[in-house]
Design an enzyme around this catalytic site. Structure first.
Site: not given
Length: 514
Positions: A483, A227, A453
């Site tokens: 995610h 991320s 995602d």
């Protein structure tokens, strides 16, 4: 939703929650010390501090390996490297394999920005058992986060009110109230963390990582960024391309977008994830309890949120489930397909007049534990983003952009549009429109994008590959949900990632896993 346009990391420990201080500051005792020569004192890890989220000390890994913690000194201001220092909190688990096969340290950043790596790595340590055969697994609290000179803004009671507020104002009175609340939050950050606010840019954290590499005794930085951790890794590669070892970026932030573009991209990403959830629910053998068709599921969710805007329902006493809290809870559940069943249960419960499950999900997203204490996740998230991001948006600008955001997502559009004012009254100017991740001369970086995602939409992976430069980024696609890709347990993804990190085998560019 707290600053939802920049929610770049899953609140990774929510599944465990559902299933089951003054931090190191500045000192001037090392003005003449060569920080690269410092020796770390590794000891048993203490229980996480409130800033890290609280809880128990990390349990041993399967097989009995213990987690060890240490503090590394880093310059408060990298423009004055011989000046005051701060402590950067580290955690590690030593490599389990033969010493002769050890590659070095594998440093993890799980995102946020604002997430504590010291608490997150142990929560998922067993998932990286194969990587631990040749690496010490290492993570850290980036500067401003957790025990690493953590920034603070509002107290627990103020944050309860902040996360209950109407974050989708419908008229001038509500808009004024929302803008005032954001201004008060930002003023509290300046009051309580003035010294740190100019020092928490991603470029500063990247320099901390290069110091960490040297202190850990590694010639190259071997890295696993997830991320926001992909943005941090990209900035590191830009600053220190020759020091990049084997690196993997998973759940990739688009480095070419400014905050507005990122917010709009997330509106589309969360809407796609909601579409996928709704379709999955109605495609099961048993009837979907929250709608008869995928469109019915989404219509009922939209109606629930509209009703909550007028009249909240009981949440977790004494708090009520507001429209804002419910939207945060729904967003949290979309971070992982493993949480979809909780979303279904939470929606069922809310339709019956109780908001407990959706509020638990919302609390996890916001960094609130069951004792009513908040970590400094939100304070750090806002502080890092506002130090990084140059654009500042006004209420009038947001109002003009609302139709575009609503078209992208009827459910999340308003929230993500209004979040753009979070840095408007920030005390520190932002550094740039978007990060520079060009890294000519770097070793190959494996860039993994997930087509489903919600928080870091799939398109960002290709743009990261292009921005890193020719011969650096290697794209791998995972056709999945949630995610990130590696922790989905998809064998194809894990084989490719493990093959590169452990054996240096770069998969063919354009590899697709499903």
């Amino acid at each position: 939703m707290p600053n939802p346009s920049r929610l770049r990391a899953a609140a990774l420990t929510v599944t465990a929650v559902l299933l089951s201080t003054v931090l190191a500051g500045c000192g001037d005792d090392s003005k003449d010390e060569d920080l690269t020569a410092q020796k770390l004192s590794w000891t048993d890890c203490p229980p996480p501090s409130q800033a890290q989220g609280g809880g128990d000390a990390p349990s041993p890994l399967p097989g009995g390996a213990e987690w060890q913690c240490a503090s590394m000194k880093a310059p408060l201001d990298w423009d004055d490297p011989k000046g005051d220092t701060i402590d950067i909190a580290l955690i590690r688990a030593r490599a389990s394999g033969e010493a002769s096969r050890r590659i070095g340290s594998l440093i993890f950043n799980f995102g946020g920005p604002g997430g504590s790596g010291v608490t997150t790595l142990p929560a998922f340590g067993a998932d990286y058992a194969k990587l631990r055969t040749r690496y010490d697994l290492v993570s850290f609290d980036p500067r401003g986060v957790g025990r690493s000179a953590g920034v603070w803004c509002e107290n627990d009671q103020q944050l309860d009110a902040y996360f209950q507020q109407d974050a989708t104002p419908d008229d001038s009175r509500e808009r004024t109230e929302y803008v005032d609340n954001v201004r008060e939050f930002n003023a509290a950050c300046e009051k309580n963390s003035k010294t740190m606010l100019p020092q928490v840019r991603t470029t500063d954290a990247a320099r901390d990582m290069d110091l960490m590499r040297q202190v850990l005794g590694d010639d190259k930085l071997h890295y696993f960024g997830i991320s926001y951790g992909t943005e941090l890794g990209g900035v590191y590669a830009h600053l220190f391309p020759k020091n990049v070892g084997r690196a993997v970026f998973d759940a990739v932030v688009d480095p070419t977008q400014n905050p507005e573009q990122g917010s709009l991209g997330q509106a589309k990403g969360f809407q796609l994830a909601l579409d996928n959830y709704a379709q999955h629910c109605v495609s099961q053998e048993e009837d979907c309890p929250v709608g008869d068709t995928a469109q019915d599921v989404k219509n009922r969710i939209a109606k629930l949120l509209k009703d909550l805007d007028r009249k909240p329902i009981p949440g977790i006493f004494p708090r009520e489930l507001t429209q804002t809290a419910a939207t945060s809870g729904i967003a949290q559940a979309l971070y992982s397909q493993d949480l979809w069943e909780y979303l279904t249960e939470g929606l069922e419960q809310a339709y019956d007049g109780s908001g407990e499950i959706l509020m638990l999900l919302s609390d996890s997203l916001n960094g609130r534990n069951q004792n009513g204490e908040y970590s400094n996740l939100t304070a750090a998230n806002v502080s890092i983003n506002c130090a990084d991001d140059k654009p500042r948006y006004t209420s009038d600008y947001v109002q003009r952009k609302l139709p575009e955001f609503r078209a992208a997502s009827p459910v999340f559009g308003d929230f993500l549009a209004w979040s753009m004012i979070s840095c408007t009254d920030w005390a520190v100017p932002g550094a740039a429109d978007h990060p520079d991740v060009s890294a000519p001369g770097s070793a190959p970086i494996l860039v993994v994008g997930n087509t489903g995602d919600p928080a870091t939409p799939y398109e960002g992976a290709r743009r990261m590959v292009q921005a890193l430069g020719k011969g650096v980024g290697v794209e791998l696609t995972y056709k999945g949900q949630g995610h990130g890709a590696y922790d989905s347990k998809n064998k194809c993804v894990q084989t490719a990632v493990d093959g590169y990190l452990l054996d240096g085998k770069v998969p063919a560019a354009g590899t697709v896993c499903s």
